[in-house]
Design a protein around this motif. Sequence first.
Motif, PDB file in Angstrom:
ATOM      1  N   PRO A  30       0.876  -1.037   0.047  1.00 39.01           N
ATOM      2  CA  PRO A  30      -0.128   0.065  -0.176  1.00 39.01           C
ATOM      3  C   PRO A  30       0.760   1.153   0.007  1.00 39.01           C
ATOM      4  O   PRO A  30       1.991   1.203   0.334  1.00 39.01           O
ATOM      5  CB  PRO A  30      -0.899  -0.013   1.274  1.00 39.01           C
ATOM      6  N   ARG A  31       0.149   2.260  -0.446  1.00 36.08           N
ATOM      7  CA  ARG A  31       0.924   3.705  -0.355  1.00 36.08           C
ATOM      8  C   ARG A  31       1.571   3.855   1.144  1.00 36.08           C
ATOM      9  O   ARG A  31       0.670   3.659   1.914  1.00 36.08           O
ATOM     10  CB  ARG A  31       0.108   4.656  -0.859  1.00 36.08           C
ATOM     11  N   GLY A  32       2.672   4.504   1.185  1.00 34.28           N
ATOM     12  CA  GLY A  32       3.141   4.784   2.295  1.00 34.28           C
ATOM     13  C   GLY A  32       3.981   3.718   2.812  1.00 34.28           C
ATOM     14  O   GLY A  32       4.829   3.805   3.800  1.00 34.28           O
ATOM     15  N   TRP A  33       4.314   2.490   2.255  1.00 29.95           N
ATOM     16  CA  TRP A  33       5.195   1.461   2.588  1.00 29.95           C
ATOM     17  C   TRP A  33       6.555   2.129   2.418  1.00 29.95           C
ATOM     18  O   TRP A  33       7.087   2.960   1.517  1.00 29.95           O
ATOM     19  CB  TRP A  33       5.220   0.399   1.506  1.00 29.95           C
ATOM     20  N   LYS A  60      13.082   6.551  -6.462  1.00 31.89           N
ATOM     21  CA  LYS A  60      13.240   7.529  -7.614  1.00 31.89           C
ATOM     22  C   LYS A  60      14.416   7.278  -8.362  1.00 31.89           C
ATOM     23  O   LYS A  60      14.628   7.754  -9.313  1.00 31.89           O
ATOM     24  CB  LYS A  60      13.262   9.051  -6.912  1.00 31.89           C
ATOM     25  N   ASP A  88       7.631   4.903   4.005  1.00 28.67           N
ATOM     26  CA  ASP A  88       7.135   6.354   4.074  1.00 28.67           C
ATOM     27  C   ASP A  88       7.258   6.777   2.602  1.00 28.67           C
ATOM     28  O   ASP A  88       7.439   8.092   2.380  1.00 28.67           O
ATOM     29  CB  ASP A  88       8.320   7.088   4.865  1.00 28.67           C
ATOM     30  N   GLY A  89       7.003   5.942   1.528  1.00 28.72           N
ATOM     31  CA  GLY A  89       6.868   6.365   0.216  1.00 28.72           C
ATOM     32  C   GLY A  89       8.222   6.470  -0.463  1.00 28.72           C
ATOM     33  O   GLY A  89       7.995   6.678  -1.742  1.00 28.72           O
ATOM     34  N   GLU A  90       9.280   6.027   0.085  1.00 30.41           N
ATOM     35  CA  GLU A  90      10.667   6.352  -0.458  1.00 30.41           C
ATOM     36  C   GLU A  90      10.884   5.158  -1.610  1.00 30.41           C
ATOM     37  O   GLU A  90      11.444   5.394  -2.745  1.00 30.41           O
ATOM     38  CB  GLU A  90      11.510   5.926   0.630  1.00 30.41           C
ATOM     39  N   TYR A  91      10.125   4.087  -1.328  1.00 35.26           N
ATOM     40  CA  TYR A  91      10.040   3.000  -2.580  1.00 35.26           C
ATOM     41  C   TYR A  91       8.732   2.414  -2.538  1.00 35.26           C
ATOM     42  O   TYR A  91       8.091   2.408  -1.713  1.00 35.26           O
ATOM     43  CB  TYR A  91      10.993   1.696  -1.963  1.00 35.26           C
ATOM     44  N   SER A  92       8.521   1.836  -3.774  1.00 42.87           N
ATOM     45  CA  SER A  92       7.228   1.053  -4.229  1.00 42.87           C
ATOM     46  C   SER A  92       7.462  -0.386  -4.183  1.00 42.87           C
ATOM     47  O   SER A  92       8.809  -0.534  -4.668  1.00 42.87           O
ATOM     48  CB  SER A  92       6.632   1.544  -5.512  1.00 42.87           C
ATOM     49  N   GLU A 137      10.477  -4.139   5.320  1.00 44.01           N
ATOM     50  CA  GLU A 137      10.265  -2.736   5.720  1.00 44.01           C
ATOM     51  C   GLU A 137      11.135  -2.794   7.276  1.00 44.01           C
ATOM     52  O   GLU A 137      11.986  -1.893   7.333  1.00 44.01           O
ATOM     53  CB  GLU A 137       8.967  -2.235   5.968  1.00 44.01           C
TER      54      GLU A 137
END
Length: 269
Positions: free
Chosen positions: A16-19, A110, A21-25, A51
């Motif tokens: 889910p989004r936020g895994w 990113k 802290d959103g640094e990676y999907s 995580e």
Amino acid sequence: MMGRRRVMEDAVTVAPRGWLDGEYSFFAVYDGHGGSKVAETCSERLHKCLEKHIVEAREKKDDKDFDWVKVMVDCFSGIDELFEEAAERGGTTGREKMMGSTAVVVLVGKEEVVVANCGDSRAVLCRGGAALPLSTDHKPDRPDEKERVEAAGGNILNWNGWRVQGVLATSRSLGDHYLKPFVICEPEVTVLRRIESDSFLIVASDGLWDVVCNEIACEVVRKCLSGQVRRRGPSGGGSGVSEAAATLAELAIAKGSKDNISVIVVQLK
């Protein structure tokens, strides 16, 4: 897609989004065998375990010393121990002790893509229009894997395909404790810096890769994303990554795949 199998033993996870802290999907495909329990447990727990391992590793070291290989190996080992501990407690039946699963895990950040692979599922990147495999299948007849298995006292036998001890068609997996130390849970890890020409990723079980090569898979996805190929029928006609993934699964069925088929397509642009 269950395909021509009687049961579905694959599992797929998109965190889910936020895994982290959103640094990676996070994306993963797990191809179970002998039953679905190991794949299902991996799909529920591995991303949470990873995580935790990443956060703990960063607390101990700075970014320059961060070791993706160690983090992934520790995470996979930790998950594998869950199945071993359950067996020792008598919490699993004899049949469950013979269950296992491959695991291909992909983190998209990113600036980089991190892949951990254990088994014969696969991740492929389309870079500059060309297919670039980010994992290498752990097949029993792969020379280095065959050497490792035989050094541990095991055998690679051709029984309807090359198999460890004449049983398992992959030389690495989670679970399968009845085949240790020949079959190990240690993943191979690839860390790749992203560049502008990276278009998309395909993450899939061998139900796709056994019948569709990397290059054709990338060509199909490229045409789907550009709108050149559209699926027919009430659920088709659209475009985008879901249509591309569904098209690949249908292509695998058409080309004779007899396995479960699980596909994730990740658009990078």
